[in-house]
Design a protein around this motif. Structure first.
Motif, PDB file in Angstrom:
ATOM      1  N   LEU A  37       0.822  -1.210   0.000  1.00  0.00           N
ATOM      2  CA  LEU A  37       0.000   0.000   0.000  1.00  0.00           C
ATOM      3  C   LEU A  37       0.861   1.267   0.000  1.00  0.00           C
ATOM      4  O   LEU A  37       1.796   1.393   0.784  1.00  0.00           O
ATOM      5  N   ASP A  38       0.539   2.159  -0.909  1.00  0.00           N
ATOM      6  CA  ASP A  38       1.191   3.464  -0.995  1.00  0.00           C
ATOM      7  C   ASP A  38       0.125   4.528  -0.837  1.00  0.00           C
ATOM      8  O   ASP A  38      -0.873   4.494  -1.555  1.00  0.00           O
ATOM      9  N   LEU A  39       0.359   5.450   0.089  1.00  0.00           N
ATOM     10  CA  LEU A  39      -0.640   6.494   0.301  1.00  0.00           C
ATOM     11  C   LEU A  39       0.058   7.725   0.855  1.00  0.00           C
ATOM     12  O   LEU A  39       0.896   7.614   1.756  1.00  0.00           O
ATOM     13  N   GLU A  40      -0.280   8.865   0.289  1.00  0.00           N
ATOM     14  CA  GLU A  40       0.320  10.093   0.806  1.00  0.00           C
ATOM     15  C   GLU A  40      -0.806  11.020   1.250  1.00  0.00           C
ATOM     16  O   GLU A  40      -1.825  11.118   0.572  1.00  0.00           O
ATOM     17  N   ILE A  41      -0.627  11.662   2.376  1.00  0.00           N
ATOM     18  CA  ILE A  41      -1.587  12.680   2.818  1.00  0.00           C
ATOM     19  C   ILE A  41      -0.825  14.004   2.852  1.00  0.00           C
ATOM     20  O   ILE A  41       0.206  14.117   3.528  1.00  0.00           O
ATOM     21  N   GLN A  42      -1.299  14.961   2.097  1.00  0.00           N
ATOM     22  CA  GLN A  42      -0.623  16.273   2.052  1.00  0.00           C
ATOM     23  C   GLN A  42      -0.982  17.082   3.303  1.00  0.00           C
ATOM     24  O   GLN A  42      -2.042  16.859   3.900  1.00  0.00           O
ATOM     25  N   PRO A  43      -0.105  18.014   3.695  1.00  0.00           N
ATOM     26  CA  PRO A  43      -0.414  18.830   4.878  1.00  0.00           C
ATOM     27  C   PRO A  43      -1.787  19.496   4.743  1.00  0.00           C
ATOM     28  O   PRO A  43      -2.062  20.151   3.742  1.00  0.00           O
ATOM     29  N   GLY A  44      -2.631  19.268   5.728  1.00  0.00           N
ATOM     30  CA  GLY A  44      -3.947  19.893   5.732  1.00  0.00           C
ATOM     31  C   GLY A  44      -4.984  19.185   4.881  1.00  0.00           C
ATOM     32  O   GLY A  44      -6.115  19.654   4.763  1.00  0.00           O
ATOM     33  N   GLU A  45      -4.619  18.039   4.315  1.00  0.00           N
ATOM     34  CA  GLU A  45      -5.566  17.339   3.452  1.00  0.00           C
ATOM     35  C   GLU A  45      -6.523  16.466   4.276  1.00  0.00           C
ATOM     36  O   GLU A  45      -6.171  15.968   5.349  1.00  0.00           O
ATOM     37  N   PHE A  46      -7.724  16.258   3.726  1.00  0.00           N
ATOM     38  CA  PHE A  46      -8.731  15.399   4.357  1.00  0.00           C
ATOM     39  C   PHE A  46      -8.920  14.177   3.457  1.00  0.00           C
ATOM     40  O   PHE A  46      -9.438  14.288   2.357  1.00  0.00           O
ATOM     41  N   VAL A  47      -8.476  13.019   3.950  1.00  0.00           N
ATOM     42  CA  VAL A  47      -8.538  11.780   3.172  1.00  0.00           C
ATOM     43  C   VAL A  47      -9.429  10.785   3.908  1.00  0.00           C
ATOM     44  O   VAL A  47      -9.326  10.636   5.131  1.00  0.00           O
ATOM     45  N   ALA A  48     -10.309  10.118   3.175  1.00  0.00           N
ATOM     46  CA  ALA A  48     -11.152   9.084   3.786  1.00  0.00           C
ATOM     47  C   ALA A  48     -10.826   7.732   3.180  1.00  0.00           C
ATOM     48  O   ALA A  48     -10.438   7.636   2.015  1.00  0.00           O
ATOM     49  N   LEU A  49     -10.968   6.682   3.995  1.00  0.00           N
ATOM     50  CA  LEU A  49     -10.787   5.298   3.533  1.00  0.00           C
ATOM     51  C   LEU A  49     -12.124   4.596   3.570  1.00  0.00           C
ATOM     52  O   LEU A  49     -12.822   4.640   4.584  1.00  0.00           O
ATOM     53  N   LEU A  50     -12.453   3.949   2.468  1.00  0.00           N
ATOM     54  CA  LEU A  50     -13.669   3.141   2.395  1.00  0.00           C
ATOM     55  C   LEU A  50     -13.227   1.735   2.016  1.00  0.00           C
ATOM     56  O   LEU A  50     -12.340   1.577   1.173  1.00  0.00           O
ATOM     57  N   GLY A  51     -13.870   0.733   2.600  1.00  0.00           N
ATOM     58  CA  GLY A  51     -13.513  -0.625   2.199  1.00  0.00           C
ATOM     59  C   GLY A  51     -14.364  -1.627   2.931  1.00  0.00           C
ATOM     60  O   GLY A  51     -14.977  -1.304   3.951  1.00  0.00           O
ATOM     61  N   PRO A  52     -14.403  -2.865   2.443  1.00  0.00           N
ATOM     62  CA  PRO A  52     -15.237  -3.885   3.074  1.00  0.00           C
ATOM     63  C   PRO A  52     -14.822  -4.145   4.520  1.00  0.00           C
ATOM     64  O   PRO A  52     -13.662  -3.922   4.895  1.00  0.00           O
ATOM     65  N   SER A  53     -15.769  -4.622   5.309  1.00  0.00           N
ATOM     66  CA  SER A  53     -15.488  -4.937   6.707  1.00  0.00           C
ATOM     67  C   SER A  53     -14.369  -5.979   6.786  1.00  0.00           C
ATOM     68  O   SER A  53     -14.367  -6.932   6.019  1.00  0.00           O
ATOM     69  N   GLY A  54     -13.425  -5.749   7.678  1.00  0.00           N
ATOM     70  CA  GLY A  54     -12.344  -6.709   7.886  1.00  0.00           C
ATOM     71  C   GLY A  54     -11.231  -6.618   6.859  1.00  0.00           C
ATOM     72  O   GLY A  54     -10.323  -7.456   6.838  1.00  0.00           O
ATOM     73  N   CYS A  55     -11.243  -5.587   6.012  1.00  0.00           N
ATOM     74  CA  CYS A  55     -10.218  -5.545   4.951  1.00  0.00           C
ATOM     75  C   CYS A  55      -8.880  -5.012   5.463  1.00  0.00           C
ATOM     76  O   CYS A  55      -7.852  -5.207   4.814  1.00  0.00           O
ATOM     77  N   GLY A  56      -8.881  -4.329   6.598  1.00  0.00           N
ATOM     78  CA  GLY A  56      -7.606  -3.846   7.134  1.00  0.00           C
ATOM     79  C   GLY A  56      -7.551  -2.343   7.376  1.00  0.00           C
ATOM     80  O   GLY A  56      -6.481  -1.788   7.615  1.00  0.00           O
ATOM     81  N   LYS A  57      -8.703  -1.679   7.373  1.00  0.00           N
ATOM     82  CA  LYS A  57      -8.722  -0.217   7.540  1.00  0.00           C
ATOM     83  C   LYS A  57      -8.213   0.207   8.914  1.00  0.00           C
ATOM     84  O   LYS A  57      -7.354   1.091   9.023  1.00  0.00           O
ATOM     85  N   SER A  58      -8.754  -0.414   9.964  1.00  0.00           N
ATOM     86  CA  SER A  58      -8.322  -0.017  11.309  1.00  0.00           C
ATOM     87  C   SER A  58      -6.847  -0.345  11.518  1.00  0.00           C
ATOM     88  O   SER A  58      -6.124   0.397  12.187  1.00  0.00           O
ATOM     89  N   THR A  59      -6.427  -1.443  10.915  1.00  0.00           N
ATOM     90  CA  THR A  59      -5.013  -1.813  11.026  1.00  0.00           C
ATOM     91  C   THR A  59      -4.147  -0.718  10.402  1.00  0.00           C
ATOM     92  O   THR A  59      -3.147  -0.292  10.996  1.00  0.00           O
ATOM     93  N   LEU A  60      -4.548  -0.237   9.224  1.00  0.00           N
ATOM     94  CA  LEU A  60      -3.780   0.820   8.574  1.00  0.00           C
ATOM     95  C   LEU A  60      -3.736   2.075   9.454  1.00  0.00           C
ATOM     96  O   LEU A  60      -2.678   2.707   9.599  1.00  0.00           O
TER      97      LEU A  60
END
Ligand SMILES: Nc1ncnc2c1ncn2[C@@H]1O[C@H](COP(=O)(O)OP(=O)(O)OP(=O)(O)O)[C@@H](O)[C@H]1O
Ligand SMILES: [Mg+2]
Length: 261
Positions: A37-60
């Protein structure tokens, strides 16, 4: 180890997740939860994650917060490796978990108290309560609050640290739908005033699209990025905007739901 207090206006964190994969040891063997997984969040940016239950969002989110190390790959906050939790990256969970015997004020004060800053920085507790509109409930106990108010206290408890990244794991998930809509607007408003970066996990497609500038749609476990939806609508946003309906349609079909919805 604690970081120095930031008193100046906060520019927002730059977060870089580079080639991260993560496994958990389970009884049946290793379970891969995040893949390349590659993901960048720019200073002041608002990014949301959507994905199926149990896919690893909370882990990330836990990896980004520094609550655990990634199995492989690297995570950086303003070019520094993320190796441990830090008050500049605060996680707010679905459940506000307030201490029932402490007043609202004392719950919000916890972070400063733990860092030995409360004596000199008491005003920050009042400021954080004002930010979430709960000044007049400073002396209330948690059982005297509604669900939405308790979640606002949890937010104030995060904001008192003046975070440069707010990590939100379904923070509105337990609220009734009207409170939820109101809190979405409040959160966006707070973010716009304070300038921190946000990484939000939600199951609610509309919520992600209404609030975020980019919505990262993840695959089934192990989580990989399926697509990034860019929402460049200006704020404040109108929930009935046709662009939101279009993005919603795209997000739902990426999540495998009937595109006729
Ligand atoms: N500490 C752990 N040890 C072992 N397995 C874990 C651990 N934490 C999470 N997992 C597993 O990792 C996978 C991803 O969990 P995670 O909580 O990240 O999913 P999620 O996308 O947040 O799901 P949800 O949308 O339901 O909250 C799940 O299969 C879960 O069982
Ligand atoms: Mg989760």
């Amino acid at each position: 180890m604690v970081s120095p207090v930031q008193t100046q206006a906060n520019a927002g964190a730059h977060i870089a997740v580079r080639n991260v994969s993560h496994w958990f040891e389970q009884a049946q063997g290793p379970l891969q939860v995040i893949a390349d997984l590659d993901l960048e969040i720019q200073p002041g940016e608002f990014v949301a994650l959507l994905g199926p239950s149990g896919c690893g969002k909370s882990t990330l989110l836990r990896l980004v917060a520094g609550l655990e190390p990634a199995t492989t790959g690297s995570l950086q906050h303003d070019s520094q490796a993320i190796t441990q939790p830090d008050p500049s990256r605060i996680v707010v969970f679905q459940d506000p978990t307030l201490f029932p015997w402490r007043t609202v004020w004392n719950n919000v004060a916890l972070g400063l108290q733990a860092r030995g800053l409360l004596k000199t920085q008491r005003h920050r507790v009042d400021e954080a309560l004002a930010l979430v509109g709960l000044q007049s409930f400073a002396q209330a106990l948690p059982h005297q609050l509604s669900g939405g108010m308790a979640q606002r206290v949890a937010l104030a408890r995060a904001l008192v640290n003046d975070p440069s990244l707010l990590v939100l794991d379904e923070p509105l998930g337990k609220l009734d739908s009207l409170t939820r809509l109101a809190m979405q607007t409040e959160l966006v408003d707070l973010w716009q005033r304070k300038g921190f970066s946000v990484l939000l996990v939600t199951h609610d497609v509309e919520e992600a699209l209404f609030m975020a500038q980019r919505v990262v749609v993840l695959s089934d476990r192990p989580a990989r990025i399926k697509q990034v939806l860019v929402n460049d609508l200006p704020y404040p946003r109108h929930r009935g905007h046709p662009r939101l309906a279009e993005l919603r349609h795209q997000a739902l079909s990426l999540l495998g739901l009937a595109a006729s919805w």
